[in-house]
Design a protein around this motif. Structure first.
Motif, PDB file in Angstrom:
ATOM      1  N   GLU A 160      29.537  -3.515   3.324  1.00  0.00           N
ATOM      2  CA  GLU A 160      30.562  -3.900   2.354  1.00  0.00           C
ATOM      3  C   GLU A 160      31.025  -2.721   1.496  1.00  0.00           C
ATOM      4  O   GLU A 160      32.062  -2.803   0.859  1.00  0.00           O
ATOM      5  N   LEU A 161      30.221  -1.668   1.470  1.00  0.00           N
ATOM      6  CA  LEU A 161      30.573  -0.540   0.616  1.00  0.00           C
ATOM      7  C   LEU A 161      31.368   0.490   1.413  1.00  0.00           C
ATOM      8  O   LEU A 161      31.301   0.531   2.638  1.00  0.00           O
ATOM      9  N   THR A 162      32.086   1.357   0.684  1.00  0.00           N
ATOM     10  CA  THR A 162      32.857   2.384   1.373  1.00  0.00           C
ATOM     11  C   THR A 162      31.936   3.533   1.778  1.00  0.00           C
ATOM     12  O   THR A 162      30.794   3.624   1.329  1.00  0.00           O
ATOM     13  N   VAL A 163      32.477   4.401   2.624  1.00  0.00           N
ATOM     14  CA  VAL A 163      31.747   5.573   3.096  1.00  0.00           C
ATOM     15  C   VAL A 163      31.228   6.387   1.903  1.00  0.00           C
ATOM     16  O   VAL A 163      30.057   6.763   1.837  1.00  0.00           O
ATOM     17  N   LEU A 164      32.129   6.594   0.943  1.00  0.00           N
ATOM     18  CA  LEU A 164      31.790   7.414  -0.212  1.00  0.00           C
ATOM     19  C   LEU A 164      30.690   6.758  -1.048  1.00  0.00           C
ATOM     20  O   LEU A 164      29.730   7.410  -1.470  1.00  0.00           O
ATOM     21  N   GLU A 165      30.812   5.442  -1.270  1.00  0.00           N
ATOM     22  CA  GLU A 165      29.816   4.734  -2.084  1.00  0.00           C
ATOM     23  C   GLU A 165      28.443   4.778  -1.431  1.00  0.00           C
ATOM     24  O   GLU A 165      27.420   4.960  -2.092  1.00  0.00           O
ATOM     25  N   ASN A 166      28.421   4.638  -0.098  1.00  0.00           N
ATOM     26  CA  ASN A 166      27.155   4.708   0.618  1.00  0.00           C
ATOM     27  C   ASN A 166      26.490   6.075   0.461  1.00  0.00           C
ATOM     28  O   ASN A 166      25.291   6.163   0.208  1.00  0.00           O
ATOM     29  N   LEU A 167      27.287   7.120   0.605  1.00  0.00           N
ATOM     30  CA  LEU A 167      26.708   8.460   0.523  1.00  0.00           C
ATOM     31  C   LEU A 167      26.269   8.779  -0.904  1.00  0.00           C
ATOM     32  O   LEU A 167      25.246   9.413  -1.123  1.00  0.00           O
ATOM     33  N   ARG A 171      24.880  -0.278  -7.437  1.00  0.00           N
ATOM     34  CA  ARG A 171      25.186  -0.616  -6.050  1.00  0.00           C
ATOM     35  C   ARG A 171      25.064  -2.111  -5.817  1.00  0.00           C
ATOM     36  O   ARG A 171      25.906  -2.732  -5.175  1.00  0.00           O
ATOM     37  N   ASP A 172      23.999  -2.717  -6.358  1.00  0.00           N
ATOM     38  CA  ASP A 172      23.794  -4.143  -6.116  1.00  0.00           C
ATOM     39  C   ASP A 172      24.860  -4.997  -6.798  1.00  0.00           C
ATOM     40  O   ASP A 172      25.278  -6.019  -6.267  1.00  0.00           O
ATOM     41  N   ALA A 207      27.431  -7.400  -4.902  1.00  0.00           N
ATOM     42  CA  ALA A 207      27.596  -8.798  -5.300  1.00  0.00           C
ATOM     43  C   ALA A 207      29.067  -9.109  -5.498  1.00  0.00           C
ATOM     44  O   ALA A 207      29.566 -10.167  -5.136  1.00  0.00           O
ATOM     45  N   PHE A 208      29.775  -8.128  -6.070  1.00  0.00           N
ATOM     46  CA  PHE A 208      31.203  -8.322  -6.310  1.00  0.00           C
ATOM     47  C   PHE A 208      31.963  -8.427  -4.984  1.00  0.00           C
ATOM     48  O   PHE A 208      32.845  -9.255  -4.820  1.00  0.00           O
TER      49      PHE A 208
END
Lengths: 211, 224
Positions: free
Chosen positions: A93-100, B13-14, B18-19
């Protein structure tokens, strides 16, 4: 990160069994900076299990593993190693940038910035794409980008070439060569034969170990 | 990065996750509202009875809603390999786990806190008990997340862990239920509730200190 002891992963008389079945026993090897260890063996021969033992996820039945002369639990081992397994360890669910960014927050910063790493694994421009929109090969390259942005000496890679095309495989091999030339170490399992020249490559064939 | 940075990064992150999965996350809250609203329909038009039952109804519903939300605490991290990466982090797993529990509470406990007074009004809970209801929710919903975390950590590796999770966690929830609903009940009759609130506070503080360690140990076992 130089200790008084030399940086090395030393495995002595390691044995492991699963469901009453002996996977390997009497496994010995020493991995020094600049070396690559390729684990070979048929399916179910214990390659992944060995990697998980080396990561500390499961305990070996016997033997010990030491890093720079100390037991792995008592050394800087976890700060110095990185693992990419079957599961990517990325959030879809997260973007590439957020994951890194999150991966970076959990570890110490390494040689490359996130942007440099994305360029290296040819994912530049995908920063804001959520991971679920990436293809399987791109996800693999993203999980390998994590190795570049965090501090580590030892890479433990479980089938890093899965779902990569020929270009992708070449790319990962180039990254591995660069890492090893900087004094890094790599342990990997693979069905592909490595085509990396001029590298100190050890091979361990797990099928031939259990006697 | 420092441990503090990692701690806040995991909460961030969590919350972000959740959002992005808000429909899924709203489920326990809907469930909570649904149970409470069904009670008057089943019991019938007996305001007196509903008023006496209100503390119990609200607290049982809150507890079931918390139980429903527990599985999301470590499940997706376990399945996509994020948990393995957390284990390999040089930072203490207990601190990261505490971060996850706090994020879980912010997503599942805090909304209950906001909706509960409305539902209490709806059941006719006396106004003098409102403050106490709030206080018990503030003290005890984090407690539900904390206690639940141990249970989830133990069962996350099992394919069908839901039933075992309830069996493990519900008995530990019972003291929370007793003290919390009793406090609201007494407040409704105008009696002092200091003792119950103090016990809840003590349980919360003890859990904050004692829960992260066994939870991280249980997660290590589950990954094995």
């Amino acid at each position: 990160m130089e200790n008084s002891q030399q940086t090395a992963l030393v495995v002595k008389e390691l044995s492991c069994s699963r469901d009453e079945r002996l996977l390997f026993s009497g496994l010995n090897f020493t991995l020094m900076p600049g070396q690559v260890l390729l684990l070979e063996g048929s399916n179910g021969s214990g390659k992944t299990t060995l990697l998980r033992v080396l990561c500390g996820f499961r305990d070996a039945d016997a033997g010990d593993i030491s890093w720079c002369g100390d037991q792995i639990d008592e050394s800087s081992y976890y700060a110095d190693m990185a693992y990419v397994g079957h599961a990517d360890g990325t959030k879809k669910e997260l973007t590439v940038l957020e994951n890194l960014r999150f991966a970076l927050a959990l570890n110490m910063p390494g040689h490359y910035s996130i942007q440099q790493a994305l360029e290296k694994v040819q994912l530049a421009g995908y920063d804001d794409n959520s991971v679920q929109t990436l293809s399987a090969g791109q996800k693999r390259r993203l999980s390998l980008a994590r190795l570049l942005i965090t501090h580590n000496i030892l890479w433990i890679l479980d089938e890093p070439f899965t779902s990569l095309d020929r270009q992708g495989i070449e790319l990962i091999e180039t990254l591995m060569v660069a890492h090893v030339e900087q004094g890094g170490m790599v342990i990997l399992t693979s069905h592909h034969d490595l085509t990396i020249p001029h590298m100190s490559l050890q091979r361990i064939h797990l099928d031939s170990l259990d006697s | 990065m420092t441990l503090t940075a990692a701690f806040f990064a995991i909460i961030r992150r969590d919350l972000l996750l959740a959002f992005r999965r808000r429909a899924e996350m709203a489920n326990p809250l809907f469930f909570f509202v649904l149970i409470v609203t069904l009670f008057p329909l089943a019991v019938g038009a007996q305001p007196q009875l509903l008023q006496t039952m209100a503390p119990g109804v609200i607290w049982v519903s809150a507890l079931l809603a918390a139980l429903l939300s527990l599985d999301s605490l470590f499940r997706s991290d376990f399945e996509d390999g994020s948990l393995e990466q957390m284990l390999l982090s040089p930072h203490s797993l207990s601190v990261l786990v505490l971060g996850k529990i706090i994020a879980h509470w912010l997503v599942t406990g805090l909304p209950l806190l906001l909706v509960a007074p409305l539902l209490a009004l709806f059941l006719g809970l006396p106004e003098q008990a409102m403050g106490t209801l709030w206080l018990t929710l503030i003290l005890a919903t984090p407690l539900l997340s904390l206690i639940g975390a141990i249970g989830v950590a133990l069962t996350v590796g099992l394919r069908r862990g839901g039933m075992i999770l309830s069996l493990l966690v519900l008995p530990l929830y019972v003291p929370v239920l007793i003290f919390a609903s009793n406090a609201v009940d007494r407040a409704a009759s105008g009696l002092p509730v200091g003792a119950q609130l103090n016990i809840l506070l003590a349980m919360l503080l003890a859990a904050l200190v004692l829960v992260p360690l066994p939870t991280s140990a249980a997660l290590k076992m589950s990954v094995n």
